[in-house]
Design a protein around this motif. Structure first.
Motif, PDB file in Angstrom:
ATOM      1  N   VAL A  78     -12.961  11.030 -14.889  1.00  0.00           N
ATOM      2  CA  VAL A  78     -12.926   9.965 -13.885  1.00  0.00           C
ATOM      3  C   VAL A  78     -13.340  10.550 -12.544  1.00  0.00           C
ATOM      4  CG1 VAL A  78     -11.478   8.312 -12.624  1.00  0.00           C
ATOM      5  CG2 VAL A  78     -11.092   8.692 -15.068  1.00  0.00           C
ATOM      6  N   SER A  79     -14.167   9.822 -11.817  1.00  0.00           N
ATOM      7  CA  SER A  79     -14.480  10.197 -10.442  1.00  0.00           C
ATOM      8  C   SER A  79     -14.520   8.928  -9.600  1.00  0.00           C
ATOM      9  CB  SER A  79     -15.815  10.947 -10.354  1.00  0.00           C
ATOM     10  OG  SER A  79     -16.886  10.114 -10.721  1.00  0.00           O
ATOM     11  N   ILE A  80     -13.956   8.996  -8.410  1.00  0.00           N
ATOM     12  CA  ILE A  80     -13.902   7.855  -7.500  1.00  0.00           C
ATOM     13  C   ILE A  80     -14.350   8.337  -6.129  1.00  0.00           C
ATOM     14  CG2 ILE A  80     -12.480   6.021  -6.517  1.00  0.00           C
ATOM     15  CD1 ILE A  80     -10.514   6.475  -8.845  1.00  0.00           C
ATOM     16  N   ASP A  81     -15.355   7.668  -5.591  1.00  0.00           N
ATOM     17  CA  ASP A  81     -15.854   8.074  -4.275  1.00  0.00           C
ATOM     18  C   ASP A  81     -14.777   7.912  -3.206  1.00  0.00           C
ATOM     19  OD1 ASP A  81     -18.254   8.628  -5.452  1.00  0.00           O
ATOM     20  OD2 ASP A  81     -19.230   6.777  -4.806  1.00  0.00           O
ATOM     21  N   GLN A  82     -14.103   6.761  -3.207  1.00  0.00           N
ATOM     22  CA  GLN A  82     -13.057   6.541  -2.203  1.00  0.00           C
ATOM     23  C   GLN A  82     -12.029   5.533  -2.697  1.00  0.00           C
ATOM     24  OE1 GLN A  82     -13.434   4.155   1.677  1.00  0.00           O
ATOM     25  NE2 GLN A  82     -13.467   6.265   2.469  1.00  0.00           N
ATOM     26  N   ILE A  83     -10.761   5.832  -2.389  1.00  0.00           N
ATOM     27  CA  ILE A  83      -9.665   4.890  -2.584  1.00  0.00           C
ATOM     28  C   ILE A  83      -9.151   4.514  -1.202  1.00  0.00           C
ATOM     29  CG2 ILE A  83      -7.373   4.497  -3.550  1.00  0.00           C
ATOM     30  CD1 ILE A  83      -7.992   6.625  -5.640  1.00  0.00           C
ATOM     31  N   ASP A  84      -9.200   3.237  -0.887  1.00  0.00           N
ATOM     32  CA  ASP A  84      -8.742   2.727   0.405  1.00  0.00           C
ATOM     33  C   ASP A  84      -7.543   1.827   0.145  1.00  0.00           C
ATOM     34  OD1 ASP A  84      -8.303   1.538   2.854  1.00  0.00           O
ATOM     35  OD2 ASP A  84     -10.402   1.037   3.233  1.00  0.00           O
ATOM     36  N   ALA A  85      -6.362   2.241   0.607  1.00  0.00           N
ATOM     37  CA  ALA A  85      -5.133   1.485   0.338  1.00  0.00           C
ATOM     38  C   ALA A  85      -4.335   1.321   1.621  1.00  0.00           C
ATOM     39  CB  ALA A  85      -4.286   2.192  -0.711  1.00  0.00           C
ATOM     40  N   ALA A  86      -3.702   0.153   1.738  1.00  0.00           N
ATOM     41  CA  ALA A  86      -2.881  -0.118   2.910  1.00  0.00           C
ATOM     42  C   ALA A  86      -1.659  -0.916   2.498  1.00  0.00           C
ATOM     43  CB  ALA A  86      -3.673  -0.881   3.973  1.00  0.00           C
ATOM     44  N   LEU A  87      -0.505  -0.525   3.028  1.00  0.00           N
ATOM     45  CA  LEU A  87       0.734  -1.268   2.826  1.00  0.00           C
ATOM     46  C   LEU A  87       0.894  -2.308   3.919  1.00  0.00           C
ATOM     47  CD1 LEU A  87       3.215   1.620   1.933  1.00  0.00           C
ATOM     48  CD2 LEU A  87       2.190  -0.015   0.341  1.00  0.00           C
ATOM     49  N   ASP A  88       1.554  -3.388   3.551  1.00  0.00           N
ATOM     50  CA  ASP A  88       1.933  -4.369   4.562  1.00  0.00           C
ATOM     51  C   ASP A  88       3.270  -3.941   5.170  1.00  0.00           C
ATOM     52  OD1 ASP A  88       3.428  -7.073   5.326  1.00  0.00           O
ATOM     53  OD2 ASP A  88       1.267  -7.474   5.347  1.00  0.00           O
ATOM     54  N   TRP A  89       3.490  -4.322   6.432  1.00  0.00           N
ATOM     55  CA  TRP A  89       4.736  -3.935   7.094  1.00  0.00           C
ATOM     56  C   TRP A  89       5.964  -4.545   6.424  1.00  0.00           C
ATOM     57  CZ3 TRP A  89       5.154  -0.053  10.372  1.00  0.00           C
ATOM     58  CH2 TRP A  89       4.000   0.387  11.046  1.00  0.00           C
ATOM     59  N   HIS A  90       5.789  -5.588   5.628  1.00  0.00           N
ATOM     60  CA  HIS A  90       6.917  -6.170   4.893  1.00  0.00           C
ATOM     61  C   HIS A  90       7.484  -5.197   3.866  1.00  0.00           C
ATOM     62  CE1 HIS A  90       5.269 -10.041   6.451  1.00  0.00           C
ATOM     63  NE2 HIS A  90       6.562 -10.342   6.507  1.00  0.00           N
ATOM     64  N   THR A  91       6.734  -4.148   3.561  1.00  0.00           N
ATOM     65  CA  THR A  91       7.265  -3.112   2.662  1.00  0.00           C
ATOM     66  C   THR A  91       8.579  -2.551   3.197  1.00  0.00           C
ATOM     67  OG1 THR A  91       5.037  -2.503   1.915  1.00  0.00           O
ATOM     68  CG2 THR A  91       6.757  -0.852   1.641  1.00  0.00           C
ATOM     69  N   LEU A  92       8.676  -2.431   4.510  1.00  0.00           N
ATOM     70  CA  LEU A  92       9.860  -1.843   5.131  1.00  0.00           C
ATOM     71  C   LEU A  92      11.058  -2.775   5.102  1.00  0.00           C
ATOM     72  CD1 LEU A  92       8.103  -0.267   8.254  1.00  0.00           C
ATOM     73  CD2 LEU A  92       8.551   0.775   6.022  1.00  0.00           C
ATOM     74  N   THR A  93      10.819  -4.093   5.085  1.00  0.00           N
ATOM     75  CA  THR A  93      11.932  -5.047   5.120  1.00  0.00           C
ATOM     76  C   THR A  93      12.292  -5.586   3.743  1.00  0.00           C
ATOM     77  OG1 THR A  93      10.382  -6.870   5.570  1.00  0.00           O
ATOM     78  CG2 THR A  93      11.356  -5.741   7.474  1.00  0.00           C
ATOM     79  N   ARG A  94      11.345  -5.546   2.804  1.00  0.00           N
ATOM     80  CA  ARG A  94      11.616  -6.086   1.465  1.00  0.00           C
ATOM     81  C   ARG A  94      11.955  -4.984   0.465  1.00  0.00           C
ATOM     82  NH1 ARG A  94       6.712 -10.230   0.437  1.00  0.00           N
ATOM     83  NH2 ARG A  94       7.857 -10.554  -1.512  1.00  0.00           N
ATOM     84  N   PHE A  95      11.897  -3.726   0.901  1.00  0.00           N
ATOM     85  CA  PHE A  95      12.291  -2.572   0.093  1.00  0.00           C
ATOM     86  C   PHE A  95      11.556  -2.528  -1.254  1.00  0.00           C
ATOM     87  CE2 PHE A  95      15.931  -3.740   2.758  1.00  0.00           C
ATOM     88  CZ  PHE A  95      16.036  -2.592   3.522  1.00  0.00           C
ATOM     89  N   MET A  96      10.270  -2.790  -1.209  1.00  0.00           N
ATOM     90  CA  MET A  96       9.407  -2.708  -2.384  1.00  0.00           C
ATOM     91  C   MET A  96       7.971  -2.603  -1.881  1.00  0.00           C
ATOM     92  SD  MET A  96       9.018  -6.612  -3.775  1.00  0.00           S
ATOM     93  CE  MET A  96       7.674  -7.589  -3.071  1.00  0.00           C
ATOM     94  N   PRO A  97       7.061  -2.077  -2.701  1.00  0.00           N
ATOM     95  CA  PRO A  97       5.668  -1.962  -2.245  1.00  0.00           C
ATOM     96  C   PRO A  97       4.990  -3.326  -2.117  1.00  0.00           C
ATOM     97  CG  PRO A  97       5.904  -1.160  -4.502  1.00  0.00           C
ATOM     98  CD  PRO A  97       7.269  -1.421  -4.004  1.00  0.00           C
ATOM     99  N   VAL A  98       4.593  -3.643  -0.906  1.00  0.00           N
ATOM    100  CA  VAL A  98       3.785  -4.829  -0.637  1.00  0.00           C
ATOM    101  C   VAL A  98       2.428  -4.288  -0.171  1.00  0.00           C
ATOM    102  CG1 VAL A  98       3.511  -6.949   0.684  1.00  0.00           C
ATOM    103  CG2 VAL A  98       5.814  -6.167   0.025  1.00  0.00           C
ATOM    104  N   ILE A  99       1.458  -4.335  -1.065  1.00  0.00           N
ATOM    105  CA  ILE A  99       0.164  -3.693  -0.818  1.00  0.00           C
ATOM    106  C   ILE A  99      -0.809  -4.725  -0.256  1.00  0.00           C
ATOM    107  CG2 ILE A  99      -1.720  -2.361  -1.864  1.00  0.00           C
ATOM    108  CD1 ILE A  99       0.325  -1.657  -4.111  1.00  0.00           C
ATOM    109  N   ASP A 100      -1.255  -4.481   0.961  1.00  0.00           N
ATOM    110  CA  ASP A 100      -2.179  -5.409   1.601  1.00  0.00           C
ATOM    111  C   ASP A 100      -3.526  -5.401   0.908  1.00  0.00           C
ATOM    112  OD1 ASP A 100      -2.923  -7.115   4.045  1.00  0.00           O
ATOM    113  OD2 ASP A 100      -4.451  -5.541   4.068  1.00  0.00           O
ATOM    114  N   HIS A 101      -4.050  -4.218   0.599  1.00  0.00           N
ATOM    115  CA  HIS A 101      -5.298  -4.138  -0.159  1.00  0.00           C
ATOM    116  C   HIS A 101      -5.405  -2.778  -0.845  1.00  0.00           C
ATOM    117  CE1 HIS A 101      -6.767  -2.189   3.624  1.00  0.00           C
ATOM    118  NE2 HIS A 101      -7.403  -1.427   2.756  1.00  0.00           N
ATOM    119  N   LEU A 102      -6.106  -2.779  -1.947  1.00  0.00           N
ATOM    120  CA  LEU A 102      -6.406  -1.553  -2.691  1.00  0.00           C
ATOM    121  C   LEU A 102      -7.855  -1.666  -3.158  1.00  0.00           C
ATOM    122  CD1 LEU A 102      -5.671   1.102  -4.092  1.00  0.00           C
ATOM    123  CD2 LEU A 102      -4.807  -0.233  -6.032  1.00  0.00           C
TER     124      LEU A 102
END
Length: 378
Positions: A78-102
């Motif tokens: 497997v090879s991947i040029d780039q992985i771009d991931a961002a969490l939403d700030w609700h991750t901190l208040t809902r105590f679970m991964p809320v991923i804005d985009h992957l």
């Protein structure tokens, strides 16, 4: 100028956060990168490497460049040029991964089938399946998944075939296993060039709801059938010189405990440039184009309702020989059952419902049939 004590405290805290942020951005990526590489390599049993990582703390975002999982030899699995991931700030208040985009850009996979049910990545699968399963699944919410510019190379060694997938794109706008989201449709869109044929698949599915159901819309064009004869479940006594298939099909799938899997499809298939020949190369059946429009297809109930069949340019060559007709080669070969299993088969075999079919309209244009009899001498 004098500052109030609260303002001084605020200034110290802000400066500390700024220094910490700079330290994280400057020094954490290398340490995190090494940790990920070491732990992933240990989990997979293969070398896992990352070229570089970029953190954007204020956006809860990370960019991982040059991800590689080594193959069994010198190549890359497997090879991947780039992985771009961002969490939403609700991750901190809902105590679970809320991923804005992957987003995975330039993802490439190279796999090989070694034998019937063994692949060159089977060691990874075995390794992961051997690990104890967690009884408490982690809730998550993924708001946007994108795979762009993907590619797959499949080397099927037992049948000596190589398959290529290029320009692979997958978009999933929302996915969550939260109970309150169980009724939300997941709507993936998949496009790719498979062995030179365009494939377009869109779906609506509720993957975390029982019973499982899905609605699929499949479109493909110029699908070269000659590349897939090696996967026929029956032995063929003819060869396919050419044949391409286009399709536009809607499929509904449900899986219920009382009746099992129910699959219904409707749509249109177009078969073109068909050329079936004897193993010697002598022509048997050819046609310019055949269009099949079906209003209902239920393979599990063995039922099909065909709205229309339109055949153009049919050319059939019938040849009678001393041992039979050339068209007999189209009949599938059936292996004789083993003697030890005949009695058991007779006692345990369940009756199979007769197939149900209906053709509303059949049209044949520009057809010709040739007949020759080698058993008769002039």
């Amino acid at each position: 100028m004098r500052f109030s004590r609260p303002l001084k405290i605020f200034a110290v805290v802000a400066a500390s956060i700024a220094v910490l942020g700079v330290a994280v951005v400057a020094f954490a990526p290398d340490w995190i990168q090494r940790s990920i590489e070491e732990s992933a390599s240990a989990e997979l049993g293969r070398k896992f490497s990352i070229q570089s990582m970029e953190f954007l703390p204020t956006e809860l975002r990370v960019k991982i460049n040059g991800v590689v999982i080594n193959g069994t030899g010198d190549g890359k699995f497997v090879s991947i040029d780039q992985i771009d991931a961002a969490l939403d700030w609700h991750t901190l208040t809902r105590f679970m991964p809320v991923i804005d985009h992957l987003t995975l850009s330039g993802a490439k996979i190279a796999i090989a089938r070694i034998e019937a049910n063994r692949y060159d990545f089977s060691d990874i699968v075995d390794r992961l399946l051997a690990k104890p399963k967690s009884n408490s699944p982690v809730n998550f919410e993924l708001r946007q998944l994108n795979i762009e510019g993907g590619a797959v190379d499949f080397d099927d060694r037992p049948v000596k075939k190589h398959h290529e997938v290029r320009d692979l794109r997958l978009r999933v706008p929302f996915l969550s296993n939260l109970p309150e989201q169980a009724d939300t449709n997941v709507e993936p869109v998949f496009t790719a060039m498979v062995n030179g044929s365009d494939v377009d698949l869109s779906a609506q599915i509720k993957p975390f709801k029982e019973p499982l159901g899905a609605s699929l819309e499949l479109k493909f064009s110029h699908f070269d059938l000659t590349r897939y004869l090696a996967y026929s479940p029956i032995s063929l006594r003819v060869k396919l010189a050419s044949g391409v298939l286009d399709g536009d099909v809607d499929v509904e799938v449900t899986n219920r405990k009382d009746v099992g899997t129910v699959l219904k499809a409707k749509g249109q298939l177009t078969l073109g440039k068909l050329d079936i020949r004897e193993l010697s190369g002598a022509p048997m059946i050819a046609l310019s184009q055949a269009k099949l429009a079906f209003s209902e297809l239920d393979p599990f109930a063995r039922s099909i309702r065909i709205a229309s069949i339109d055949i153009e340019g049919l050319d059939v060559r019938v040849l009678r020989r001393a041992d039979g007709f050339n068209l007999d080669a189209l009949k599938p070969l059936q292996a004789a059952p083993k003697a030890a299993n005949v009695a058991n088969t007779a006692n345990t075999a369940k009756p199979v419902a007769a197939a149900s079919w209906q053709i509303a309209e059949l049209t044949v244009r520009d057809a010709k049939i040739g007949f020759a009899d080698e058993t008769v001498k002039p």
